[in-house]
Design a protein around this motif. Sequence first.
Motif, PDB file in Angstrom:
ATOM      1  N   ILE A 118      41.295   8.807  27.051  1.00 22.40           N
ATOM      2  CA  ILE A 118      41.629   9.827  25.509  1.00 22.40           C
ATOM      3  C   ILE A 118      40.358  10.321  24.796  1.00 22.40           C
ATOM      4  O   ILE A 118      40.374  11.284  24.220  1.00 22.40           O
ATOM      5  CB  ILE A 118      42.407   8.858  24.595  1.00 22.40           C
ATOM      6  N   ARG A 119      39.326   9.380  25.066  1.00 24.90           N
ATOM      7  CA  ARG A 119      38.200   9.753  24.219  1.00 24.90           C
ATOM      8  C   ARG A 119      37.536  11.333  24.786  1.00 24.90           C
ATOM      9  O   ARG A 119      37.120  12.126  24.094  1.00 24.90           O
ATOM     10  CB  ARG A 119      36.902   8.706  24.546  1.00 24.90           C
ATOM     11  N   GLN A 120      37.358  11.022  26.301  1.00 25.99           N
ATOM     12  CA  GLN A 120      37.136  12.310  26.874  1.00 25.99           C
ATOM     13  C   GLN A 120      37.673  13.585  27.095  1.00 25.99           C
ATOM     14  O   GLN A 120      37.398  14.706  27.034  1.00 25.99           O
ATOM     15  CB  GLN A 120      36.696  11.833  28.486  1.00 25.99           C
ATOM     16  N   ALA A 121      39.233  13.430  27.086  1.00 26.92           N
ATOM     17  CA  ALA A 121      40.164  14.724  27.262  1.00 26.92           C
ATOM     18  C   ALA A 121      41.354  14.134  26.760  1.00 26.92           C
ATOM     19  O   ALA A 121      42.539  14.150  27.382  1.00 26.92           O
ATOM     20  CB  ALA A 121      40.270  14.648  28.865  1.00 26.92           C
ATOM     21  N   PRO A 122      41.676  14.112  25.277  1.00 27.61           N
ATOM     22  CA  PRO A 122      42.775  13.883  24.773  1.00 27.61           C
ATOM     23  C   PRO A 122      43.917  14.608  25.040  1.00 27.61           C
ATOM     24  O   PRO A 122      45.117  14.517  25.016  1.00 27.61           O
ATOM     25  CB  PRO A 122      42.402  13.599  23.412  1.00 27.61           C
ATOM     26  N   GLN A 123      43.544  16.006  25.226  1.00 28.13           N
ATOM     27  CA  GLN A 123      44.631  16.923  25.255  1.00 28.13           C
ATOM     28  C   GLN A 123      45.291  16.857  27.067  1.00 28.13           C
ATOM     29  O   GLN A 123      46.423  17.617  27.040  1.00 28.13           O
ATOM     30  CB  GLN A 123      43.979  18.539  25.184  1.00 28.13           C
ATOM     31  N   ALA A 160      36.830   6.601  34.081  1.00 27.37           N
ATOM     32  CA  ALA A 160      37.691   7.706  33.514  1.00 27.37           C
ATOM     33  C   ALA A 160      37.597   9.058  33.848  1.00 27.37           C
ATOM     34  O   ALA A 160      38.517   9.871  34.145  1.00 27.37           O
ATOM     35  CB  ALA A 160      37.493   7.511  31.981  1.00 27.37           C
ATOM     36  N   ALA A 161      36.311   9.450  34.189  1.00 28.08           N
ATOM     37  CA  ALA A 161      35.824  10.690  34.678  1.00 28.08           C
ATOM     38  C   ALA A 161      36.446  10.886  35.950  1.00 28.08           C
ATOM     39  O   ALA A 161      36.995  11.970  36.366  1.00 28.08           O
ATOM     40  CB  ALA A 161      34.434  10.795  34.869  1.00 28.08           C
ATOM     41  N   HIS A 162      36.559   9.736  36.866  1.00 26.59           N
ATOM     42  CA  HIS A 162      37.328   9.901  38.129  1.00 26.59           C
ATOM     43  C   HIS A 162      38.798  10.244  38.032  1.00 26.59           C
ATOM     44  O   HIS A 162      39.030  10.841  38.912  1.00 26.59           O
ATOM     45  CB  HIS A 162      36.948   8.659  38.950  1.00 26.59           C
ATOM     46  N   VAL A 163      39.410   9.400  37.367  1.00 22.35           N
ATOM     47  CA  VAL A 163      40.686   9.711  37.078  1.00 22.35           C
ATOM     48  C   VAL A 163      41.104  11.282  36.439  1.00 22.35           C
ATOM     49  O   VAL A 163      41.895  11.913  37.132  1.00 22.35           O
ATOM     50  CB  VAL A 163      41.252   8.743  36.098  1.00 22.35           C
ATOM     51  N   LEU A 164      40.393  11.640  35.565  1.00 25.85           N
ATOM     52  CA  LEU A 164      40.582  12.795  35.145  1.00 25.85           C
ATOM     53  C   LEU A 164      40.265  14.008  36.208  1.00 25.85           C
ATOM     54  O   LEU A 164      40.927  14.775  36.284  1.00 25.85           O
ATOM     55  CB  LEU A 164      39.621  13.327  34.031  1.00 25.85           C
ATOM     56  N   ALA A 165      39.350  13.610  37.180  1.00 19.33           N
ATOM     57  CA  ALA A 165      39.051  14.638  38.137  1.00 19.33           C
ATOM     58  C   ALA A 165      40.080  14.614  39.250  1.00 19.33           C
ATOM     59  O   ALA A 165      40.181  15.873  40.043  1.00 19.33           O
ATOM     60  CB  ALA A 165      37.419  14.384  38.844  1.00 19.33           C
ATOM     61  N   GLN A 221      48.074  17.757  33.007  1.00 26.00           N
ATOM     62  CA  GLN A 221      48.623  16.778  31.933  1.00 26.00           C
ATOM     63  C   GLN A 221      49.447  15.816  32.715  1.00 26.00           C
ATOM     64  O   GLN A 221      49.964  16.141  33.769  1.00 26.00           O
ATOM     65  CB  GLN A 221      49.408  17.766  31.154  1.00 26.00           C
ATOM     66  N   PHE A 222      49.316  14.760  32.129  1.00 22.25           N
ATOM     67  CA  PHE A 222      50.227  13.702  32.712  1.00 22.25           C
ATOM     68  C   PHE A 222      50.339  12.432  31.724  1.00 22.25           C
ATOM     69  O   PHE A 222      49.693  12.054  30.748  1.00 22.25           O
ATOM     70  CB  PHE A 222      49.168  13.040  33.812  1.00 22.25           C
ATOM     71  N   ALA A 223      51.496  11.745  31.967  1.00 18.54           N
ATOM     72  CA  ALA A 223      51.651  10.350  31.273  1.00 18.54           C
ATOM     73  C   ALA A 223      50.550   9.437  31.926  1.00 18.54           C
ATOM     74  O   ALA A 223      50.210   9.257  32.991  1.00 18.54           O
ATOM     75  CB  ALA A 223      53.122   9.883  31.392  1.00 18.54           C
TER      76      ALA A 223
END
Length: 240
Positions: A78-83, A51-56, A61-63
């Motif tokens: 969603i847990r790490q960065a719901p916004q 999840a962290a890799h995807v977010l980085a 913002q994205f679907a």
Amino acid sequence: MNQPSNKTPLVLLCGLLCDRLMWQEVGTLLDDVAEVSIFSFAGFDSISQMAAHVLASSPEQFALAGHSMGGRVAFEIIRQAPQRVTQLAFLNTGVHPRSDKEVPGRQRLLDLSRDAGMAAVADSWLPPMLSHTAKQKPELVEQLRQMVLRHSTEDFHGQIQALLNRPDAEQVLSQVRVPTLLMSGTEDQWSPVAQHQAIQQQIPGSRLVVLDGVGHMSTVEAPGQIAGAMRNWLIQQEQG
């Protein structure tokens, strides 16, 4: 000077022993409405790290759509960065914690990979993942088999450890506040429709699409149906 794109950033997450093959046709069909990024997880051994890799690696913002293990990663995002997430889609996945029944089956496949290699894993693991119709398509079966063989024994062990030590996704359901699409096939023995019905009941306003005669590998079995449902889901957000 490049004009800004009106397309929705769309992040697609692959499952266990899967790579971009699983989303390639769906992504192509959505190319006119979405800027597609596909993530697979060879070399990872933690859902949280995935999840962290995807977010980085993704826009602000994205679907977000996840298939199978990718759905577990989506819940962790969603847990790490719901916004960061504007809408969600979960395909052939689950939120239940690890069960005692699950461990022996996964251990058997780990032992098989160590003793006989990834070809033996592909020949044992893939058939139950496919619908009756998909099993009758030799070209598709071989494409999926080659996908599995692109993973090393170490990749497989890492992903299995990630699944066995997965975070509790059930706690995340109450945090979902964005348009949510759920999809599963009537021939998915691993993540059945009933499992998605239970998730739907816990995410207000979510929509469930049932794919008749489709197995666990839905994105390659029914890419047209899935792309159609996802197109409506993306347009729903634009209109909202």
